[in-house]
Write a protein that holds these residues in place. Structure first.
Motif, mmCIF file in Angstrom:
data_model
loop_
_atom_site.group_PDB
_atom_site.id
_atom_site.type_symbol
_atom_site.label_atom_id
_atom_site.label_comp_id
_atom_site.label_asym_id
_atom_site.label_seq_id
_atom_site.Cartn_x
_atom_site.Cartn_y
_atom_site.Cartn_z
ATOM 1 N N THR A 102 0.826 -1.214 0.000
ATOM 2 C CA THR A 102 0.000 0.000 0.000
ATOM 3 C C THR A 102 0.856 1.258 0.000
ATOM 4 O O THR A 102 0.565 2.241 -0.707
ATOM 5 C CB THR A 102 -0.920 -0.006 1.231
ATOM 6 N N LEU A 133 -11.757 17.724 4.559
ATOM 7 C CA LEU A 133 -11.373 16.363 4.183
ATOM 8 C C LEU A 133 -11.721 15.352 5.279
ATOM 9 O O LEU A 133 -12.239 14.266 5.007
ATOM 10 C CB LEU A 133 -9.874 16.308 3.885
ATOM 11 N N LEU A 134 -11.419 15.716 6.540
ATOM 12 C CA LEU A 134 -11.637 14.772 7.638
ATOM 13 C C LEU A 134 -13.114 14.502 7.867
ATOM 14 O O LEU A 134 -13.519 13.344 8.078
ATOM 15 C CB LEU A 134 -10.992 15.302 8.924
ATOM 16 N N LYS A 137 -14.981 13.880 2.987
ATOM 17 C CA LYS A 137 -14.638 12.741 2.146
ATOM 18 C C LYS A 137 -14.153 11.548 2.960
ATOM 19 O O LYS A 137 -14.467 10.391 2.633
ATOM 20 C CB LYS A 137 -13.576 13.181 1.128
ATOM 21 N N TYR A 138 -13.387 11.808 4.012
ATOM 22 C CA TYR A 138 -12.779 10.723 4.789
ATOM 23 C C TYR A 138 -13.391 10.613 6.188
ATOM 24 O O TYR A 138 -12.714 10.201 7.134
ATOM 25 C CB TYR A 138 -11.267 10.946 4.914
ATOM 26 N N VAL A 139 -14.650 10.960 6.343
ATOM 27 C CA VAL A 139 -15.257 10.928 7.666
ATOM 28 C C VAL A 139 -15.360 9.501 8.203
ATOM 29 O O VAL A 139 -15.175 9.256 9.405
ATOM 30 C CB VAL A 139 -16.642 11.616 7.632
ATOM 31 N N LEU A 140 -15.639 8.530 7.329
ATOM 32 C CA LEU A 140 -15.757 7.146 7.784
ATOM 33 C C LEU A 140 -14.412 6.613 8.283
ATOM 34 O O LEU A 140 -14.336 5.976 9.347
ATOM 35 C CB LEU A 140 -16.286 6.268 6.647
ATOM 36 N N ALA A 141 -13.353 6.875 7.522
ATOM 37 C CA ALA A 141 -12.022 6.454 7.961
ATOM 38 C C ALA A 141 -11.615 7.168 9.242
ATOM 39 O O ALA A 141 -10.973 6.576 10.126
ATOM 40 C CB ALA A 141 -11.000 6.722 6.856
ATOM 41 N N PHE A 142 -12.005 8.425 9.377
ATOM 42 C CA PHE A 142 -11.681 9.177 10.593
ATOM 43 C C PHE A 142 -12.375 8.573 11.817
ATOM 44 O O PHE A 142 -11.776 8.440 12.879
ATOM 45 C CB PHE A 142 -12.089 10.641 10.402
ATOM 46 N N GLU A 143 -13.638 8.184 11.667
ATOM 47 C CA GLU A 143 -14.364 7.583 12.789
ATOM 48 C C GLU A 143 -13.796 6.215 13.145
ATOM 49 O O GLU A 143 -13.695 5.860 14.325
ATOM 50 C CB GLU A 143 -15.853 7.468 12.445
ATOM 51 N N THR A 145 -10.703 5.321 12.751
ATOM 52 C CA THR A 145 -9.436 5.589 13.431
ATOM 53 C C THR A 145 -9.675 5.999 14.885
ATOM 54 O O THR A 145 -8.936 5.585 15.789
ATOM 55 C CB THR A 145 -8.664 6.689 12.692
#
Length: 260
Positions: A102, A133-134, A137-143, A145
């Motif tokens: 990756t 961005l947080l 677009k990337y809210v799911l990845a932020f949650e 994390t």
């Protein structure tokens, strides 16, 4: 680009030191070097908010917390080399390979792809662009994390918890133990006087004096004793000081008696 090519070798060397360091403190210091270098790269890319967060939060708070924990727990304790989970090394190897692939793909896309201009990304300011961005677009990845960090914190609390096998000693128990040691070994139940007390030099390397004028060795730190830095300049004139005090006391008593 110049900043990147200067800091990239340093970050790689520090990362390798983090992996191959024999002492945990050295590994933590190598991680601090990686964090600081990453913060400088943020600043070079026009992200002052990330630069400040990387220095203040990660390097200044979390990294120092790691060092304090290592110092409190101890770095001399031997770690068990026996695997407690079957297949742990194979699973770690697979995850490491996936992470490496990756990383290579991400770097390759960054080098060969079209780079979005910093002006467009920071049009309304760096914190606004980062928040968009947080939490966009990337809210799911932020949650995810955030949930991972909470789970790691709970796991650290569970692993650090130590069940007490004996009852906690009260102040009465500690006092009774000190008196018992005094009766059996003659050890004084109270604390030793601090260095410099009733001595002619108020310093940590000057032992306290007993009522007879002799120095109390227990009042000096063992490290100072081992280095041979204990001051003994007052030993040669203790008798003179005691005689002078006795003479002054006799003179005061004679004068008081004569007036009476």
């Amino acid at each position: 680009m110049t900043t990147f090519w200067l800091l990239a070798p340093i970050m790689v060397i520090a990362a390798l030191g983090l992996l191959f360091a024999r002492k945990a403190v050295h590994a933590a210091l190598a991680l601090a070097v990686v964090m600081i270098s990453l913060a400088i790269l943020y600043a070079a890319q026009g992200a002052p908010f990330l630069f400040a967060v990387q220095i203040i939060v990660y390097t200044g708070a979390i990294m120092m917390l790691f060092l304090f924990v290592l110092m409190l727990v101890g770095v001399e304790s031997s770690e068990a080399v026996r695997e407690t989970i079957s297949g742990q090394r194979l699973f770690a190897t697979v995850i490491g390979l996936v992470f490496g692939i990756t990383l290579v793909l991400a770097v390759g896309q960054t080098v060969t792809g079209v780079v979005v201009g910093l002006g467009a990304a920071n049009e309304n300011g760096n914190p606004y662009g980062l928040a968009e961005l947080l939490f966009g677009k990337y809210v799911l990845a932020f949650e995810f994390t955030s949930a991972l960090l909470i789970t790691a914190a709970l796991g650290a609390m569970v692993l650090a918890h130590k069940e007490r096998l004996t009852p906690r000693h009260t102040q009465a128990d500690l006092a009774a133990r000190r008196m018992r040691e005094y009766a059996e070994t003659g050890r004084h139940p109270g604390p030793a006087p601090t260095p410099g007390v009733f001595a002619r030099h108020n310093a940590v390397d000057t032992p306290a004096l007993l009522p007879d004028g002799t120095p109390l060795e227990e009042s000096i730190s063992p490290s100072i004793v081992e280095r041979g830095q204990v001051r003994s300049g007052f030993d040669d004139d203790i008798d003179t000081v005691v005689d002078q005090l006795a003479t002054d006391e006799q003179r005061d008593s004679d004068g008081f008696g004569g007036e009476k």
